[in-house]
Design an enzyme around this catalytic site. Structure first.
Site, mmCIF file in Angstrom:
data_model
loop_
_atom_site.group_PDB
_atom_site.id
_atom_site.type_symbol
_atom_site.label_atom_id
_atom_site.label_comp_id
_atom_site.label_asym_id
_atom_site.label_seq_id
_atom_site.Cartn_x
_atom_site.Cartn_y
_atom_site.Cartn_z
ATOM 1 N N THR A 1 0.823 -1.210 0.000
ATOM 2 C CA THR A 1 0.000 0.000 0.000
ATOM 3 C C THR A 1 0.862 1.267 0.000
ATOM 4 O O THR A 1 2.007 1.242 0.478
ATOM 5 C CB THR A 1 -0.899 -0.004 1.258
ATOM 6 O OG1 THR A 1 -1.424 1.300 1.468
ATOM 7 C CG2 THR A 1 -0.128 -0.381 2.524
ATOM 8 N N ASP A 2 0.282 2.368 -0.466
ATOM 9 C CA ASP A 2 0.993 3.662 -0.391
ATOM 10 C C ASP A 2 1.076 4.176 1.050
ATOM 11 O O ASP A 2 1.851 5.087 1.351
ATOM 12 C CB ASP A 2 0.319 4.710 -1.297
ATOM 13 C CG ASP A 2 -1.139 5.000 -0.952
ATOM 14 O OD1 ASP A 2 -1.690 4.369 -0.018
ATOM 15 O OD2 ASP A 2 -1.746 5.851 -1.635
ATOM 16 N N GLU A 3 0.273 3.570 1.959
ATOM 17 C CA GLU A 3 0.210 4.105 3.328
ATOM 18 C C GLU A 3 1.530 3.919 4.075
ATOM 19 O O GLU A 3 1.769 4.574 5.090
ATOM 20 C CB GLU A 3 -0.959 3.473 4.094
ATOM 21 C CG GLU A 3 -2.263 3.705 3.348
ATOM 22 C CD GLU A 3 -3.529 3.432 4.142
ATOM 23 O OE1 GLU A 3 -3.500 3.489 5.376
ATOM 24 O OE2 GLU A 3 -4.562 3.167 3.495
ATOM 25 N N TYR B 1 -1.879 -0.473 11.025
ATOM 26 C CA TYR B 1 -2.009 -1.134 9.712
ATOM 27 C C TYR B 1 -0.798 -0.847 8.835
ATOM 28 O O TYR B 1 -0.128 -1.768 8.353
ATOM 29 C CB TYR B 1 -3.302 -0.678 9.006
ATOM 30 C CG TYR B 1 -3.308 -0.987 7.518
ATOM 31 C CD1 TYR B 1 -3.295 -2.305 7.063
ATOM 32 C CD2 TYR B 1 -3.319 0.043 6.562
ATOM 33 C CE1 TYR B 1 -3.287 -2.592 5.695
ATOM 34 C CE2 TYR B 1 -3.317 -0.239 5.202
ATOM 35 C CZ TYR B 1 -3.295 -1.556 4.773
ATOM 36 O OH TYR B 1 -3.283 -1.847 3.427
HETATM 37 P P1 NAD Z 1 -9.545 -7.347 2.301
HETATM 38 O O1 NAD Z 1 -9.514 -7.039 3.761
HETATM 39 O O2 NAD Z 1 -10.774 -7.070 1.518
HETATM 40 O O3 NAD Z 1 -9.199 -8.884 2.060
HETATM 41 C C1 NAD Z 1 -8.174 -9.543 2.746
HETATM 42 C C2 NAD Z 1 -8.318 -11.042 2.504
HETATM 43 O O4 NAD Z 1 -7.231 -11.710 3.161
HETATM 44 C C3 NAD Z 1 -9.599 -11.647 3.067
HETATM 45 O O5 NAD Z 1 -10.177 -12.522 2.121
HETATM 46 C C4 NAD Z 1 -9.138 -12.407 4.301
HETATM 47 O O6 NAD Z 1 -9.961 -13.520 4.605
HETATM 48 C C5 NAD Z 1 -7.750 -12.818 3.882
HETATM 49 N N1 NAD Z 1 -6.855 -13.071 5.032
HETATM 50 C C6 NAD Z 1 -6.688 -12.290 6.137
HETATM 51 N N2 NAD Z 1 -5.793 -12.864 6.965
HETATM 52 C C7 NAD Z 1 -5.360 -13.990 6.346
HETATM 53 C C8 NAD Z 1 -4.413 -15.012 6.684
HETATM 54 N N3 NAD Z 1 -3.737 -14.956 7.843
HETATM 55 N N4 NAD Z 1 -4.225 -16.030 5.816
HETATM 56 C C9 NAD Z 1 -4.912 -16.100 4.651
HETATM 57 N N5 NAD Z 1 -5.829 -15.182 4.297
HETATM 58 C C10 NAD Z 1 -6.043 -14.140 5.119
HETATM 59 O O7 NAD Z 1 -8.296 -6.571 1.695
HETATM 60 P P2 NAD Z 1 -8.108 -5.916 0.258
HETATM 61 O O8 NAD Z 1 -8.637 -4.540 0.287
HETATM 62 O O9 NAD Z 1 -8.570 -6.864 -0.769
HETATM 63 O O10 NAD Z 1 -6.526 -5.800 0.219
HETATM 64 C C11 NAD Z 1 -5.720 -6.854 -0.329
HETATM 65 C C12 NAD Z 1 -4.262 -6.451 -0.219
HETATM 66 O O11 NAD Z 1 -4.052 -5.220 -0.924
HETATM 67 C C13 NAD Z 1 -3.807 -6.183 1.213
HETATM 68 O O12 NAD Z 1 -2.507 -6.694 1.352
HETATM 69 C C14 NAD Z 1 -3.817 -4.673 1.339
HETATM 70 O O13 NAD Z 1 -2.864 -4.243 2.268
HETATM 71 C C15 NAD Z 1 -3.449 -4.259 -0.062
HETATM 72 N N6 NAD Z 1 -3.951 -2.935 -0.509
HETATM 73 C C16 NAD Z 1 -5.274 -2.607 -0.362
HETATM 74 C C17 NAD Z 1 -5.725 -1.390 -0.834
HETATM 75 C C18 NAD Z 1 -7.182 -0.992 -0.739
HETATM 76 O O14 NAD Z 1 -7.533 0.160 -1.071
HETATM 77 N N7 NAD Z 1 -8.083 -1.877 -0.341
HETATM 78 C C19 NAD Z 1 -4.829 -0.497 -1.440
HETATM 79 C C20 NAD Z 1 -3.483 -0.868 -1.575
HETATM 80 C C21 NAD Z 1 -3.060 -2.103 -1.117
HETATM 81 P P1 TYD Z 2 -10.737 3.998 4.219
HETATM 82 O O1 TYD Z 2 -11.651 3.596 3.132
HETATM 83 O O2 TYD Z 2 -10.866 3.347 5.560
HETATM 84 O O3 TYD Z 2 -9.251 3.813 3.637
HETATM 85 P P2 TYD Z 2 -7.818 4.320 4.247
HETATM 86 O O4 TYD Z 2 -7.992 4.738 5.644
HETATM 87 O O5 TYD Z 2 -6.997 3.080 4.114
HETATM 88 O O6 TYD Z 2 -7.383 5.432 3.336
HETATM 89 O O7 TYD Z 2 -10.862 5.560 4.426
HETATM 90 C C1 TYD Z 2 -10.632 6.459 3.351
HETATM 91 C C2 TYD Z 2 -10.736 7.859 3.926
HETATM 92 O O8 TYD Z 2 -12.084 8.090 4.328
HETATM 93 C C3 TYD Z 2 -9.872 8.058 5.155
HETATM 94 O O9 TYD Z 2 -9.326 9.374 5.116
HETATM 95 C C4 TYD Z 2 -10.861 7.955 6.308
HETATM 96 C C5 TYD Z 2 -12.164 8.440 5.712
HETATM 97 N N1 TYD Z 2 -13.395 7.833 6.262
HETATM 98 C C6 TYD Z 2 -14.444 8.645 6.693
HETATM 99 O O10 TYD Z 2 -14.368 9.886 6.633
HETATM 100 N N2 TYD Z 2 -15.560 8.044 7.188
HETATM 101 C C7 TYD Z 2 -15.694 6.695 7.286
HETATM 102 O O11 TYD Z 2 -16.747 6.200 7.785
HETATM 103 C C8 TYD Z 2 -14.621 5.871 6.811
HETATM 104 C C9 TYD Z 2 -14.704 4.364 6.887
HETATM 105 C C10 TYD Z 2 -13.487 6.486 6.307
#
Ligand code: NAD
Ligand code: TYD
Length: 358
Positions: free
Chosen positions: A132-134, A158
């Site tokens: 992630t970019d975070e 996280y």
């Molecule tokens: P998500 O929370 O929707 O899904 C995570 C999945 O991982 C779930 O299916 C969960 O059951 C599985 N999981 C959790 N713990 C596990 C374990 N110990 N063993 C096997 N499976 C396990 O997450 P997402 O949004 O799909 O993100 C996927 C990846 O992309 C993550 O690594 C996250 O850090 C990264 N990412 C997410 C975003 C975003 O905006 N959602 C952006 C950049 C990177």
């Molecule tokens: P989120 O989707 O949780 O992603 P991340 O924290 O990983 O960027 O949140 C996106 C942005 O939206 C973040 O600045 C927090 C804000 N946010 C709200 O303002 N209200 C909400 O109920 C949630 C879940 C997030």
């Protein structure tokens, strides 16, 4: 074949669905099925012999070792993680266990398997770590976007746990020569997004006539990418990325949270007006409620995605306008999926995260 982890979640399930429409190569999908893992996301693959689902934990090294020996994948793509910042604030331990310890055990199992391959197989093998970019921390308003050489400054449990996993992945390349690739992507949105995150939460709450909780002043900036574009970038890096390299992935689409919520409301006003749900107002914007901010809330993320474009030729296909419209329509067309997700444990989370916010 390839092995993916965490592909019953949001991004991983989109990745597997896209992969299997574009390739004959089978996927073994290892997922623990936490609250975020949902087999409904993979329902269309039920009778597809190229999708092998395995219920298990990336931290279970014996299980991953067995899967690697049995199926002999040419690549592992690691999506598995605890992914929600607010949950990491309420309870960081699962984040340490999966994102750090789990990734470590997965790397160990992969290293042992990879060591036993022939030289040609070794050179062709890839371990792609989805991050992630975070991990780069928070930007001031006029600072340049994150490049791949930006210092790591994670601010939440996280992002700190993801940063630690990125460092382990890097070390396994540097020390053992494991051919790893790391991608650091901005905020995703799209189908199958669990409604604890901003965009799906706003869609689901609006259609139910519930408050739209905006943290703080709503001026925090995120850089949004349609999930299918993230998936195409991962395929591109897997195919053409150089082992040991990091690729930032983003949509060149910075927006303040409040602007995102306004856009979501305006699209829903058009596609499914409040009156069709018997709601007593003319625009979903009237549900917007400012609530207590998230502790340590990062102010701005922005990705400089020039490296992946320059070196691998990848660019996003969707603009925010096209992607958000598809997303809103997907939630309207998939009410059954939404209703299944809004179960008991989801309600408990909403209570925990929102009741104390004023
Ligand atoms: P998500 O929370 O929707 O899904 C995570 C999945 O991982 C779930 O299916 C969960 O059951 C599985 N999981 C959790 N713990 C596990 C374990 N110990 N063993 C096997 N499976 C396990 O997450 P997402 O949004 O799909 O993100 C996927 C990846 O992309 C993550 O690594 C996250 O850090 C990264 N990412 C997410 C975003 C975003 O905006 N959602 C952006 C950049 C990177
Ligand atoms: P989120 O989707 O949780 O992603 P991340 O924290 O990983 O960027 O949140 C996106 C942005 O939206 C973040 O600045 C927090 C804000 N946010 C709200 O303002 N209200 C909400 O109920 C949630 C879940 C997030």
């Amino acid at each position: 074949m390839i092995l993916t982890t965490g592909s019953a979640g949001f991004i991983g399930s989109n990745f597997v669905l896209d992969w299997l429409t574009q390739s004959d190569e089978a996927v073994i999908n290892l997922d623990k099925l936490t609250y975020a893992g949902n087999l409904d996301n993979l329902a269309t693959l039920k009778s597809n012999p190229n999708h092998i689902f395995v219920h298990g934990d990336i931290g279970d090294a014996a299980l991953t070792a067995k899967l690697l020996t049995q199926y002999r994948p040419r690549a592992v793509v690691n999506f598995a993680a605890e992914s929600h910042v607010d949950r990491s604030i309420h309870g960081p331990e699962d984040f340490i266990q999966t994102n750090i310890v789990g990734t470590f055990h997965l790397l160990e199992a992969v290293r042992a398997y990879w060591s036993g391959l022939t030289n040609t197989e070794k050179a062709a093998f890839r371990f792609l770590h989805v991050s992630t970019d975070e991990v780069y921390g928070s930007l001031d308003r006029d600072e340049p976007a994150f490049t791949e050489t930006r210092r790591y400054e994670p601010n939440s449990p996280y992002s700190a746990s993801k940063a630690a996993s990125d460092h382990l992945v890097r070390a396994y390349h540097h020390t053992y020569g494991l051919p790893v690739l790391t991608t650091n992507c901005s905020n995703n949105y799209g189908p199958y997004h669990f409604p604890e995150k901003l965009i799906p939460l706003m869609i689901v709450n609006a259609l139910a006539g519930k408050n739209l909780p905006v943290y703080g002043d709503g001026q925090q900036i995120r850089d949004w990418l349609y999930v299918k574009d993230h998936c195409s970038a991962i395929r591109c890096v897997l195919q053409n990325g150089k082992p040991g390299e990091v690729y930032n992935i983003g949509g060149w689409n910075e927006k303040a949270n409040l602007d995102i919520v306004h856009i979501v409301c305006d699209i829903l006003d058009e596609l499914s007006p409040p009156a069709t749900h018997h709601l007593p107002f003319s625009t979903y914007r009237s549900l917007i409620t400012f609530v207590t901010d998230r502790p340590g809330h990062d102010r701005r993320y922005a990705i400089d995605a020039r490296k992946i474009e320059r070196e691998l030729g990848w660019k996003p296909a969707e603009t925010f306008e096209t992607g958000i419209r598809k997303t809103a329509q997907w939630y309207l067309d998939n009410q059954a999926w939404v209703n299944n997700v809004l179960s008991g444990s989801y309600r408990q989370w909403v209570e925990k995260n929102y009741t104390e916010r004023t």
